[in-house]
Motif scaffolding. Structure first.
Motif, mmCIF file in Angstrom:
data_model
loop_
_atom_site.group_PDB
_atom_site.id
_atom_site.type_symbol
_atom_site.label_atom_id
_atom_site.label_comp_id
_atom_site.label_asym_id
_atom_site.label_seq_id
_atom_site.Cartn_x
_atom_site.Cartn_y
_atom_site.Cartn_z
ATOM 1 N N VAL A 69 0.853 -1.187 0.000
ATOM 2 C CA VAL A 69 0.000 0.000 0.000
ATOM 3 C C VAL A 69 0.888 1.236 0.000
ATOM 4 O O VAL A 69 1.858 1.318 0.749
ATOM 5 C CB VAL A 69 -0.933 0.011 1.231
ATOM 6 N N GLU B 238 -3.101 4.075 -2.408
ATOM 7 C CA GLU B 238 -3.127 3.174 -3.558
ATOM 8 C C GLU B 238 -2.671 1.798 -3.101
ATOM 9 O O GLU B 238 -1.654 1.664 -2.430
ATOM 10 C CB GLU B 238 -2.203 3.701 -4.647
ATOM 11 N N GLN C 195 -6.251 -3.346 -4.139
ATOM 12 C CA GLN C 195 -7.699 -3.324 -4.344
ATOM 13 C C GLN C 195 -8.191 -2.054 -5.029
ATOM 14 O O GLN C 195 -9.363 -1.964 -5.374
ATOM 15 C CB GLN C 195 -8.423 -3.481 -3.002
ATOM 16 N N GLY C 196 -7.327 -1.048 -5.191
ATOM 17 C CA GLY C 196 -7.758 0.171 -5.868
ATOM 18 C C GLY C 196 -7.087 1.408 -5.321
ATOM 19 O O GLY C 196 -6.105 1.340 -4.582
ATOM 20 N N LYS C 197 -7.647 2.564 -5.700
ATOM 21 C CA LYS C 197 -7.102 3.858 -5.296
ATOM 22 C C LYS C 197 -8.201 4.675 -4.631
ATOM 23 O O LYS C 197 -9.350 4.637 -5.060
ATOM 24 C CB LYS C 197 -6.619 4.647 -6.508
ATOM 25 N N CYS D 13 -8.075 -0.356 0.593
ATOM 26 C CA CYS D 13 -7.159 -0.543 -0.533
ATOM 27 C C CYS D 13 -6.279 -1.773 -0.349
ATOM 28 O O CYS D 13 -5.747 -2.299 -1.315
ATOM 29 C CB CYS D 13 -6.283 0.692 -0.711
ATOM 30 N N HIS D 14 -6.123 -2.227 0.882
ATOM 31 C CA HIS D 14 -5.278 -3.390 1.147
ATOM 32 C C HIS D 14 -6.069 -4.699 1.070
ATOM 33 O O HIS D 14 -5.727 -5.594 0.311
ATOM 34 C CB HIS D 14 -4.628 -3.258 2.524
#
Length: 96
Positions: free
Chosen positions: A15, A27, A30-32, A81-82
């Motif tokens: 991350v 970020e 899994q995404g931002k 995100c993680h």
């Protein structure tokens, strides 16, 4: 004094957390996500210890409230995100 806001937020492996001006960007796999806290709150990323520290600039009532809230929102952004978010439902009643 916010006890929640004082705790540093650990950054897990994979991350990335960056602070651009007043915007916090996270970020991960899994995404931002991005979020801009209010001006009463400052966010600092410590790369050596891999933590995020949230501090407030004043000790008035609003700043104290925003301190814990901002820390929790950033911690939830990092977790999302993680690992991603999971919602488990248990349905009770007739017809389900």
């Amino acid at each position: 004094m916010s006890r929640v806001g004082k705790k540093p937020i650990p950054i897990p492996d994979g991350v990335k957390v960056a602070v651009d001006g007043q915007t916090v960007r996270v970020e991960g796999p899994q995404g931002k996500l991005a979020w801009a806290p209010r001006a009463e709150i400052s966010v600092v990323v410590d790369a050596a210890t891999k933590t995020v520290v949230v501090t407030r600039k004043a000790d008035d009532r609003m700043s104290c409230s925003l301190h814990g809230l901002s820390r929790t929102l950033i911690a939830n952004m990092i977790e999302g995100c993680h690992k991603g978010y999971l919602l488990s439902l248990e349905l009770y009643g007739v017809g389900y």
